[in-house]
Design an enzyme around this catalytic site. Sequence first.
Site, PDB file in Angstrom:
ATOM      1  N   CYS A   1     -29.796  33.404  59.089  1.00  0.00           N
ATOM      2  CA  CYS A   1     -28.450  32.838  59.002  1.00  0.00           C
ATOM      3  C   CYS A   1     -28.482  31.409  58.457  1.00  0.00           C
ATOM      4  CB  CYS A   1     -27.819  32.860  60.393  1.00  0.00           C
ATOM      5  SG  CYS A   1     -26.281  31.951  60.557  1.00  0.00           S
ATOM      6  N   PRO A   2     -27.598  31.022  57.564  1.00  0.00           N
ATOM      7  CA  PRO A   2     -26.558  31.824  56.927  1.00  0.00           C
ATOM      8  C   PRO A   2     -26.980  32.348  55.549  1.00  0.00           C
ATOM      9  CG  PRO A   2     -26.081  29.521  56.517  1.00  0.00           C
ATOM     10  CD  PRO A   2     -27.409  29.569  57.244  1.00  0.00           C
TER      11      PRO A   2
END
Lengths: 76, 132
Positions: A14-15
Site C-alpha cells: 500500500c498504496p
Amino acid sequence: MSERQIIDARGAFCPGPLMELIAALKLSAVGEEVEVLSSDKGSVTDIPEWVKKVGHTLVTTTEKEGYWSVVVRKAK
Amino acid sequence: MPSKTLFIVLSSGEHEKLQIAAMTASVAAVSDRPVQVFVSMNAVLAFEKGKSAAERYQGGEISKIFKEKNVPDALGLFGQGKALGDLKMWACSMILDLKEWTVDNLVDGLFDGPLGLTKFLADAEDGELIAI
C-alpha cells in the site's frame, strides 16, 4: 472494445497497487477496464473505496490463490 | 461538494513519518482532495538532493522492514501524488535560510517553492491541518 489492461502489482505494498491503477486509468479511455492483481490485502479494500470516492465503476473483486484480482471500469 | 484542502506540516525526517506523510498526501491527492505539504525542520534534510536511499531514510524497526520489502519510496509517492492529483509542496523558508539553501538544494520536481509558516497557516484556515 479494447483489450482489458492488466496491472500485476503482486508483491507491492500500500498504496502501490492503487497508484499503479490510477496511472493506468489516467491513460485509458472512458469505458475501458483495468484489472489489478494485488497480494496486498489492504489494497483489496482500499481500491473499491477509492473507486467509489472518485466515481469510477468497480466491476469485480475476486480472490485467487494468494492474491486478488480487482477490475475497474473508467467512468469519466 | 468539493473536499476541504488537506494541509500537512511535515517536520520529522524519520523514515516512518516521511512514509505516512507521503502515503497520506498522495492518496488524498489522487482521491480528488487538494493537498498542501509544508516541509520544515529535519524533514527538509530528507529531501536534500544527491543523497542515497540509505542516507535519506533513517528510522526504527518499521523503517528496516520498509527497506527489506517492496514498500513504495516515500519521495516517489510525493511525486506520484503531484503527477496524478492536486498536491503542492512547500519548503520552509526559515530552514532554507538557516541552512543557506534554496529549493535548488532539494530533490527536483517536488517543491513548488519556498514558503513561510505564516502564509501556509493563513491558507490553511479554511482547510484541515495535520502535523507530522
